[in-house]
Scaffold this motif. Structure first.
Motif, PDB file in Angstrom:
ATOM      1  N   SER A  22     -33.717 -45.132  80.318  1.00 53.54           N
ATOM      2  CA  SER A  22     -34.593 -45.968  79.482  1.00 53.54           C
ATOM      3  C   SER A  22     -35.432 -45.118  78.542  1.00 53.54           C
ATOM      4  N   VAL A  23     -35.938 -44.008  79.055  1.00 52.52           N
ATOM      5  CA  VAL A  23     -36.749 -43.120  78.215  1.00 52.52           C
ATOM      6  C   VAL A  23     -35.884 -42.490  77.119  1.00 52.52           C
ATOM      7  N   VAL A  24     -34.721 -41.988  77.497  1.00 49.08           N
ATOM      8  CA  VAL A  24     -33.844 -41.350  76.509  1.00 49.08           C
ATOM      9  C   VAL A  24     -33.400 -42.359  75.452  1.00 49.08           C
ATOM     10  N   LEU A  25     -33.039 -43.569  75.870  1.00 45.98           N
ATOM     11  CA  LEU A  25     -32.642 -44.600  74.905  1.00 45.98           C
ATOM     12  C   LEU A  25     -33.810 -45.013  74.010  1.00 45.98           C
ATOM     13  N   THR A  26     -35.009 -44.979  74.547  1.00 45.86           N
ATOM     14  CA  THR A  26     -36.190 -45.257  73.721  1.00 45.86           C
ATOM     15  C   THR A  26     -36.333 -44.196  72.642  1.00 45.86           C
ATOM     16  N   TRP A  27     -36.154 -42.952  73.006  1.00 44.83           N
ATOM     17  CA  TRP A  27     -36.234 -41.873  72.011  1.00 44.83           C
ATOM     18  C   TRP A  27     -35.150 -42.006  70.954  1.00 44.83           C
ATOM     19  N   ILE A  28     -33.940 -42.348  71.379  1.00 45.11           N
ATOM     20  CA  ILE A  28     -32.810 -42.419  70.451  1.00 45.11           C
ATOM     21  C   ILE A  28     -32.932 -43.627  69.523  1.00 45.11           C
ATOM     22  N   THR A  29     -33.236 -44.791  70.102  1.00 46.63           N
ATOM     23  CA  THR A  29     -33.245 -46.029  69.310  1.00 46.63           C
ATOM     24  C   THR A  29     -34.596 -46.339  68.678  1.00 46.63           C
TER      25      THR A  29
END
Length: 143
Positions: A22-29
């Protein structure tokens, strides 16, 4: 209903992976709302003893829960409270446009999740140190 004293390790890992992804996807998106998935799940786990991520994960266990390495429920609640604090800090930081605050909090929770997945639980270490400090303090009071 009596709360179990332990839970299978794969369910704990599922929760850790959910936080990290969730954190990584938040950074990416750039979609900060992805942080609410582990945030709400962990808050529900701490406050209501119901973590939907873990509850859904139980259906995918291939063996009986007792066949897996057990993880202490109280320790997991402590870890979830720490994760909730950092997820909330990151979410609030991003929500108000404080990018540095958002990244600091999310980097910390992502790092802790990554290290936990690798095998070392920072929250467990912190709780152990806290218990040791309380014990030493109680010894000083009795002298």
């Amino acid at each position: 209903m009596k709360q179990p004293y332990s839970m299978p390790r794969p369910l704990v890992r599922l929760n850790q992976w959910t936080i990290l992804l969730s954190v990584v996807l938040t950074w990416i998106t750039g979609s900060i709302w992805l942080l609410t998935i582990p945030l709400v799940a962990n808050l529900l786990g701490v406050l209501c003893n119901f973590n939907p991520i873990i509850r859904v994960g139980k259906y995918f266990l291939r063996k009986q829960p007792s066949a897996y390495i057990p993880e202490d429920v109280q320790q997991q609640k402590f870890n979830s409270s720490i994760a909730s604090f950092f997820l909330a800090g990151g979410f609030i930081g991003f929500l108000f446009g404080w990018q540095v605050v958002g990244y600091v909090f999310t980097i910390m929770v992502a790092t802790a999740s990554s290290i936990a997945i690798a095998g070392f639980c920072i929250g467990c270490f912190l709780l152990f140190q806290l218990k040791q400090w309380q014990y030493r303090r109680s010894l000083k009071k009795t002298l």
